[in-house]
Design an enzyme around this catalytic site. Structure first.
Site, PDB file in Angstrom:
ATOM      1  N   HIS A  64       4.305  -8.316  11.205  1.00  0.00           N
ATOM      2  CA  HIS A  64       4.486  -7.283  11.008  1.00  0.00           C
ATOM      3  C   HIS A  64       2.652  -6.303  10.813  1.00  0.00           C
ATOM      4  O   HIS A  64       2.616  -6.408   9.786  1.00  0.00           O
ATOM      5  CB  HIS A  64       4.945  -6.683   9.839  1.00  0.00           C
ATOM      6  CG  HIS A  64       5.252  -5.185   9.489  1.00  0.00           C
ATOM      7  ND1 HIS A  64       6.585  -4.871   8.996  1.00  0.00           N
ATOM      8  CD2 HIS A  64       4.087  -4.611  10.170  1.00  0.00           C
ATOM      9  CE1 HIS A  64       6.295  -3.279   8.240  1.00  0.00           C
ATOM     10  NE2 HIS A  64       4.963  -2.862   9.137  1.00  0.00           N
ATOM     11  N   HIS A  66      -0.216  -3.599  12.055  1.00  0.00           N
ATOM     12  CA  HIS A  66      -0.901  -2.224  12.815  1.00  0.00           C
ATOM     13  C   HIS A  66      -2.134  -2.732  13.200  1.00  0.00           C
ATOM     14  O   HIS A  66      -2.725  -2.637  12.023  1.00  0.00           O
ATOM     15  CB  HIS A  66      -0.759  -1.244  11.476  1.00  0.00           C
ATOM     16  CG  HIS A  66       0.632  -1.447  11.009  1.00  0.00           C
ATOM     17  ND1 HIS A  66       1.937   0.143  11.335  1.00  0.00           N
ATOM     18  CD2 HIS A  66       1.262  -1.605  10.190  1.00  0.00           C
ATOM     19  CE1 HIS A  66       2.727   0.230  11.089  1.00  0.00           C
ATOM     20  NE2 HIS A  66       2.773  -0.874   9.865  1.00  0.00           N
ATOM     21  N   ARG A  68      -3.572  -1.330  15.439  1.00  0.00           N
ATOM     22  CA  ARG A  68      -4.035   0.175  15.411  1.00  0.00           C
ATOM     23  C   ARG A  68      -4.589   0.124  17.582  1.00  0.00           C
ATOM     24  O   ARG A  68      -3.861   0.228  17.821  1.00  0.00           O
ATOM     25  CB  ARG A  68      -5.178   0.653  14.602  1.00  0.00           C
ATOM     26  CG  ARG A  68      -4.461   0.720  13.167  1.00  0.00           C
ATOM     27  CD  ARG A  68      -3.692   1.670  13.086  1.00  0.00           C
ATOM     28  NE  ARG A  68      -3.727   1.423  11.751  1.00  0.00           N
ATOM     29  CZ  ARG A  68      -2.920   1.449  10.881  1.00  0.00           C
ATOM     30  NH1 ARG A  68      -1.571   2.160  10.943  1.00  0.00           N
ATOM     31  NH2 ARG A  68      -2.787   1.475   9.549  1.00  0.00           N
ATOM     32  N   ASN A  98       2.983   2.332  15.894  1.00  0.00           N
ATOM     33  CA  ASN A  98       2.993   3.506  15.466  1.00  0.00           C
ATOM     34  C   ASN A  98       1.691   3.952  15.680  1.00  0.00           C
ATOM     35  O   ASN A  98       0.630   4.593  14.314  1.00  0.00           O
ATOM     36  CB  ASN A  98       3.700   4.033  14.276  1.00  0.00           C
ATOM     37  CG  ASN A  98       2.931   2.647  12.864  1.00  0.00           C
ATOM     38  OD1 ASN A  98       2.390   2.051  13.864  1.00  0.00           O
ATOM     39  ND2 ASN A  98       2.679   3.242  11.740  1.00  0.00           N
ATOM     40  N   LYS A 149      11.130  -1.012  16.863  1.00  0.00           N
ATOM     41  CA  LYS A 149      11.089  -0.587  15.896  1.00  0.00           C
ATOM     42  C   LYS A 149      11.317   0.591  15.765  1.00  0.00           C
ATOM     43  O   LYS A 149      11.118   1.753  16.214  1.00  0.00           O
ATOM     44  CB  LYS A 149       9.420  -1.050  15.183  1.00  0.00           C
ATOM     45  CG  LYS A 149       8.912   0.449  13.768  1.00  0.00           C
ATOM     46  CD  LYS A 149       9.588  -1.293  13.006  1.00  0.00           C
ATOM     47  CE  LYS A 149       9.134  -0.603  11.131  1.00  0.00           C
ATOM     48  NZ  LYS A 149       7.736  -0.838  11.231  1.00  0.00           N
ATOM     49  N   HIS A 184      12.001   0.772   9.238  1.00  0.00           N
ATOM     50  CA  HIS A 184      11.352   1.189   7.842  1.00  0.00           C
ATOM     51  C   HIS A 184      12.198   1.892   6.895  1.00  0.00           C
ATOM     52  O   HIS A 184      12.691   2.974   7.439  1.00  0.00           O
ATOM     53  CB  HIS A 184      10.320   1.660   8.790  1.00  0.00           C
ATOM     54  CG  HIS A 184       9.712   2.397   6.944  1.00  0.00           C
ATOM     55  ND1 HIS A 184       8.360   2.102   7.053  1.00  0.00           N
ATOM     56  CD2 HIS A 184      10.253   3.320   6.238  1.00  0.00           C
ATOM     57  CE1 HIS A 184       8.000   2.479   5.675  1.00  0.00           C
ATOM     58  NE2 HIS A 184       8.725   3.394   5.452  1.00  0.00           N
ATOM     59  N   HIS A 240       9.602  -4.435   5.088  1.00  0.00           N
ATOM     60  CA  HIS A 240       9.113  -4.971   3.963  1.00  0.00           C
ATOM     61  C   HIS A 240      10.204  -4.136   3.290  1.00  0.00           C
ATOM     62  O   HIS A 240       9.975  -3.509   2.016  1.00  0.00           O
ATOM     63  CB  HIS A 240       8.097  -3.672   4.008  1.00  0.00           C
ATOM     64  CG  HIS A 240       8.324  -2.524   5.029  1.00  0.00           C
ATOM     65  ND1 HIS A 240       8.724  -1.553   4.884  1.00  0.00           N
ATOM     66  CD2 HIS A 240       7.624  -1.991   5.133  1.00  0.00           C
ATOM     67  CE1 HIS A 240       8.662  -0.707   5.425  1.00  0.00           C
ATOM     68  NE2 HIS A 240       7.256  -0.576   5.999  1.00  0.00           N
ATOM     69  N   ASP A 313       2.429  -6.943   6.543  1.00  0.00           N
ATOM     70  CA  ASP A 313       2.271  -4.885   6.849  1.00  0.00           C
ATOM     71  C   ASP A 313       0.771  -4.779   6.781  1.00  0.00           C
ATOM     72  O   ASP A 313       0.046  -3.791   6.606  1.00  0.00           O
ATOM     73  CB  ASP A 313       3.129  -4.577   6.227  1.00  0.00           C
ATOM     74  CG  ASP A 313       2.945  -2.747   6.355  1.00  0.00           C
ATOM     75  OD1 ASP A 313       2.589  -2.361   7.521  1.00  0.00           O
ATOM     76  OD2 ASP A 313       3.686  -2.312   5.706  1.00  0.00           O
ATOM     77  N   GLY A 332      -0.925   2.094   3.191  1.00  0.00           N
ATOM     78  CA  GLY A 332      -1.532   0.882   3.758  1.00  0.00           C
ATOM     79  C   GLY A 332      -2.879   0.420   2.926  1.00  0.00           C
ATOM     80  O   GLY A 332      -3.099   0.994   2.789  1.00  0.00           O
TER      81      GLY A 332
HETATM   82  C1  NCD Z   1       1.943   1.835   7.794  1.00  0.00           C
HETATM   83  C2  NCD Z   1       0.676   2.415   8.413  1.00  0.00           C
HETATM   84  O1  NCD Z   1      -0.179   3.149   8.109  1.00  0.00           O
HETATM   85  O2  NCD Z   1       0.869   2.205   9.768  1.00  0.00           O
HETATM   86  N1  NCD Z   1       1.772   1.794   6.537  1.00  0.00           N
HETATM   87  C3  NCD Z   1       2.394   1.918   5.287  1.00  0.00           C
HETATM   88  O3  NCD Z   1       1.984   2.000   4.005  1.00  0.00           O
HETATM   89  N2  NCD Z   1       3.082   0.330   5.158  1.00  0.00           N
HETATM   90  C4  NCD Z   1       3.388   1.979   8.493  1.00  0.00           C
HETATM   91  C5  NCD Z   1       4.728   1.399   7.903  1.00  0.00           C
HETATM   92  O4  NCD Z   1       4.804   0.261   8.011  1.00  0.00           O
HETATM   93  O5  NCD Z   1       5.682   1.814   7.930  1.00  0.00           O
HETATM   94 ZN    ZN Z   2       4.202  -1.407   8.606  1.00  0.00          ZN
HETATM   95 ZN    ZN Z   3       7.090   0.712   7.157  1.00  0.00          ZN
END
Ligand code: NCD
Ligand code: ZN
Ligand code: ZN
Ligand code: ZN
Length: 449
Positions: A64, A66, A68, A98, A149, A184, A240, A313, A332
């Site tokens: 998990h 991100h 980006r 995302n 997802k 999620h 999560h 995450d 996050g």
């Molecule tokens: C995540 C993000 O910033 O992309 N943020 C978070 O608070 N976990 C999105 C997510 O995992 O839901």
């Molecule tokens: Zn996430």
């Molecule tokens: Zn999430």
């Protein structure tokens, strides 16, 4: 030409296997482990690395993350993010969809891969979001994604995740392609309803945030998607998990034999909402940090086998975004460089067995996401490995992160245990906190179904 030497021998190691620790070394040829044995039986090698008696674990698989990049590369890019992973002993990450653009079309997926190929230093697999056109699901599956997802509270495409008929058609399509669907667990209607109710009362911003993401919504979403998973035969994976309520629901379903797996994170295991009062937006995350009672229940569920994977995450944002007023600041924080040390700390404290840690962060994600030849140190497996010093004591310092996101709610934590060297397919990419490889040397994993 057959050569008489292998590419690499790592000697003087304590090698983790599920049958016990082997004191000796291993040999790597063309990226694969070809031998694992006591010292005298190891072949000659082009390169020999002395493990100095440290513990060798399968490289972590963080399912998990991100990363980006693309239009959000100011938060993180494929190079900075994968360097952060390597520094944290993580050899494979699964990237979340995302992004901008969203990874919810064949085109966006291909563009992302093309960009990633030039920059990554470790192994990378992709999640995708469901495409707006149902017939694109199969094409995306053929492109090698690990799964789909769903963000029911913030859909990537105009799909109404409260419309059962529509939802079932997507889950069925994923199932037909033998792909899991990760959730999620949240719900937009409930968030909006609670938010407007709470804003009328004289509550702090933090209380409004916490109150609009209660454990009950998390649980409801889990129950709903699990039910739809059962109806369609689709494998549902819950991301999560953060609360007792959710765990109770998950356990009940698993006991009933439902194909349901779930993940939790180090922050949901170790931190409570009290942290938000102390650290404000730096501890703002979704699902929110909850209570000590939830921490305890998560640990118990983890040890009991209800929780299947542990993932960071990793959700990087820029400092200026995090410095916005609480309601506007994004949720996050980064996690790639804190996942392993925090868990090694728990191993050092005697709260977590090494076998359990390896299962949660390597062998189990490899199995769930069908990452072939990964997650274990066995002959024939990819030589994705991390050498760790179980005894080194140090302090978490986000200034030293390779991630572009130089903050963490774990700032200043004293931990025991550190990744000393990270190997991707037998080549060392991180040694003593230094990244010693070039961008683009990592590889993209395409799942073959
Ligand atoms: C995540 C993000 O910033 O992309 N943020 C978070 O608070 N976990 C999105 C997510 O995992 O839901
Ligand atoms: Zn996430
Ligand atoms: Zn999430
Ligand atoms: Zn060779």
């Amino acid at each position: 030409m057959i050569s008489s030497t292998v590419d690499l021998v790592l000697k003087n190691a304590k090698i983790f296997t599920f049958r016990g620790i082997v004191t000796g070394g291993l040999a790597v040829e063309k990226g694969k482990i070809v031998k694992l044995s006591k010292e005298p039986e190891l072949p000659r090698a082009d390169e020999t690395v002395d493990a100095k008696g440290f513990l060798l674990l399968p490289g972590l698989i963080d399912s998990h993350v991100h990363l980006r990049d693309m239009e959000l590369s100011y938060k993180e890019d494929f190079y900075s993010g994968t360097c952060a992973a390597a520094a944290g002993g993580i050899t494979t990450v699964i990237d979340m969809p995302n992004t901008v653009p969203r990874t919810s079309s064949l085109k966006a997926l291909r563009e992302k891969k093309q960009e990633a190929r030039k920059k990554i230093v470790i192994n990378l697999a992709f999640y995708a979001g469901f495409p707006s056109r149902l017939n694109e699901v199969e094409k995306m599956a053929k492109e090698g994604i690990v799964g789909f997802k769903i963000y029911p509270h913030d859909p990537l495409e105009e799909i109404d995740w409260n419309n059962e008929e529509q939802a079932l058609s997507y889950l069925k399509a994923a199932e037909k392609n033998n792909l899991p669907v990760s959730i999620h667990p949240d719900d937009l209607e409930t968030i909006n309803k609670l938010q407007s109710e709470l804003k009328q009362q004289k509550l702090s911003d933090i209380e409004v945030f916490l109150g609009s993401h209660p454990a009950t919504t998390e649980k409801k979403a889990i129950v709903k998607f699990t039910e739809w998973g059962t109806k369609t035969g689709c494998h549902i994976h819950i991301c999560h998990v953060s609360s007792v309520e959710s765990l109770t629901a998950i356990k009940e379903e698993q006991n009933r034999g439902t194909k349901l797996t779930c993940e939790t994170t180090p922050h949901h295991l170790l931190l409570t909402k009290e942290e938000i009062k102390k650290q404000s937006t730096f501890a703002k995350v979704l699902p929110p940090l909850r209570t000590r009672n939830d921490n305890t229940a998560l640990w118990a569920a983890l040890l009991e086998g209800i929780i299947n994977t542990l993932a960071s995450d990793h959700a990087p944002h820029s400092l200026s975004e995090k410095e916005k007023p609480f309601p506007e600041a994004p949720s996050g924080f980064p996690g790639l460089e804190t996942l392993l040390p925090l868990m090694l700390m728990k191993v050092a404290h005697g709260d977590l067995r090494l076998e359990k840690l390896v299962e949660l962060t390597s062998s189990s994600p490899a199995k769930i996401f069908k990452l072939k030849n990964k997650g274990m140190l066995l002959k024939g497996c990819d030589a994705d490995m991390v050498l760790v010093d179980l005894k080194e004591k140090w302090k978490i310092d986000p200034e030293k992160f390779y991630s572009k996101s130089k903050f963490t709610p774990f700032n200043g934590w004293k931990v025991t245990g550190k990744a000393k060297m990270t190997f991707i397919k037998g080549s060392c990419v991180m040694s003593d906190e230094q990244i010693i490889t070039h961008r683009g040397t990592g590889s993209i994993i395409n799942i073959k179904l």
